[in-house]
Write an enzyme that holds these catalytic residues in place. Structure first.
Site, PDB file in Angstrom:
ATOM      1  CG  HIS A  34      -1.789   1.204   1.329  1.00  0.00           C
ATOM      2  ND1 HIS A  34      -3.074   1.231   0.841  1.00  0.00           N
ATOM      3  CD2 HIS A  34      -1.569   2.438   1.861  1.00  0.00           C
ATOM      4  CE1 HIS A  34      -3.603   2.429   1.053  1.00  0.00           C
ATOM      5  NE2 HIS A  34      -2.707   3.172   1.678  1.00  0.00           N
ATOM      6  CD  GLU A  35       1.618   3.557   3.684  1.00  0.00           C
ATOM      7  OE1 GLU A  35       1.874   4.617   3.077  1.00  0.00           O
ATOM      8  OE2 GLU A  35       0.573   3.398   4.358  1.00  0.00           O
ATOM      9  CG  HIS A  38       0.464   6.143  -0.742  1.00  0.00           C
ATOM     10  ND1 HIS A  38      -0.629   6.606  -1.440  1.00  0.00           N
ATOM     11  CD2 HIS A  38      -0.035   5.556   0.385  1.00  0.00           C
ATOM     12  CE1 HIS A  38      -1.731   6.311  -0.795  1.00  0.00           C
ATOM     13  NE2 HIS A  38      -1.406   5.670   0.317  1.00  0.00           N
TER      14      HIS A  38
END
Length: 383
Positions: A34-35, A38
């Protein structure tokens, strides 16, 4: 202290000891991807990334890369964050004063000085990465294990069941449900399980002809192999494996990817259906799970084998990606909501408005966590 409460604490502490390692394994993979979503899009957009953290709180270990990003593992392993240049906090809240004081060179690497489109892409990349991870895991499992191929054949009917009342007969083969082609008994089970109380249109092959039937799956509580109770839709159709009948069939790469995407979409659609049932009062709020429930499920999956852990990782990845897209300030969806308002207004919302929004979002997230944890404790205590 009440005996029931003591039993709850004892059951909880005993169970968690066997759940922590697999839970952290699954959660760390999901949070990392997820990170990473980003992070990668931010780098592509020219944003300076200050921190990439797995976990919150004090740093346990870390290092700096050649771009100046601090990669670290933090003490509270219940999530993670990427902090960009210009962020006032780990939640990417802006500070008007600090942003205004930046030089032209600093603004080039500032997240909050990028266009609405680029900020939107950076924020959306986290949930998208979760969806991609889930699809790739499901695809990989289909490629390795094959896809279910057991024919959706009716080998028996439970008396007075939904299927019996709808006119199903032994020997029928289900080929379509509400326009969706059914290629295996597992396909039929998946659709029926998530449609309790909803009338479904079936097409079955019977004596060389196609017969149309309508049936409404009944809501029934069943237990999985681990003893966890689930409320699902059932028809009352019995199936018995035939001698020499293969339970799975090999698939190629492209078909596996298609299966992976379909699985992701199924989880998303099922989640919205469940939320809709809660909204109209037909769903069971007790089925909402939190960190403890996921930890318990992780431990159970680990005891069943690595395949189940990987499958849980895919499901959790999609679920967390979807949750983060909900328009709640503090989550990615809340940021996207603010950016949508900024695009419509031609200027950002005021710092005060955003601050109030983040406080409301924090309150909502905390209430959801408390409610989910309460449900988890009741389930564990009752097991």
């Amino acid at each position: 202290m009440p005996e029931y409460f003591l039993h709850s604490i004892n059951a909880l502490s005993h169970g968690l000891l066997g759940y922590i390692v697999p839970f952290l394994f699954v959660l760390t993979i999901v949070v990392f991807f997820h990170e990473l979503g980003h992070f990668l899009v931010a780098r592509w957009a020219g944003v300076k990334v200050l921190t990439f953290s797995l976990g919150f709180g004090p740093e346990l270990a870390g290092f700096n890369d050649r771009h100046g990003t601090r990669w670290k593992i933090s003490a509270i392993p219940l999530g993670g964050y990427v902090k960009f240049f210009g962020d006032d906090s780990e939640a990417s809240t802006p500070s008007t004063e600090s942003l205004a004081a930046m030089t032209a060179e600093e603004r080039e690497g500032s997240f909050h000085h990028k266009s609405v489109g680029r900020r939107t892409g950076i924020v959306a990349a986290g949930p998208v990465a979760n969806f991609i991870l889930g699809a790739l895991i499901f695809a990989g499992m289909a490629l390795y294990y094959g896809k279910p191929s057991t024919i959706a054949r009716v080998d028996g009917l439970v008396a007075e069941s939904a299927a019996a009342n709808a006119g199903f007969k032994v020997g029928d083969v289900v080929v379509d449900i509400d326009g969706s082609a059914i290629q295996s008994f597992a396909d039929m089970q998946r659709i029926v399980a998530s449609n309790a109380g909803s009338e479904l249109g079936f097409k079955v092959k019977r004596d060389g002809a196609v017969v149309a039937l309508k049936a409404t799956p009944a809501l029934k509580e069943v237990k999985d192999p681990f003893g966890n109770a689930h409320r699902i839709g059932v028809l009352g159709i019995e199936h018995k494996a035939q001698v020499g009948e293969a339970s799975s069939a090999p698939v190629g790469v492209f078909e596996a990817l298609k299966i992976g995407v379909e699985q992701v979409w199924y989880i998303i659609a099922s989640t919205f259906k469940f939320l809709g049932s809660l909204f109209v009062g037909t769903g069971n709020p007790g089925e909402v799970s939190g960190v403890i429930g996921i930890a318990k499920l992780s431990g159970q999956a680990a005891s069943a084998g690595f395949q189940f852990v990987v499958n849980l990782c895919a499901i959790l990845s999609v679920s967390i990606g979807l949750l983060n897209l909900f328009p709640i300030p503090l989550l990615d969806g809340g940021h996207l909501l603010f950016y949508s308002a900024e695009a419509l207004r031609g200027r950002p919302l005021s710092e005060r408005t955003q601050e109030v929004g983040f406080r409301i979002g924090l309150g909502l997230v905390l209430m959801l966590m408390v409610f989910a944890t309460y449900n988890d404790i009741l389930r564990i205590a009752g097991s």
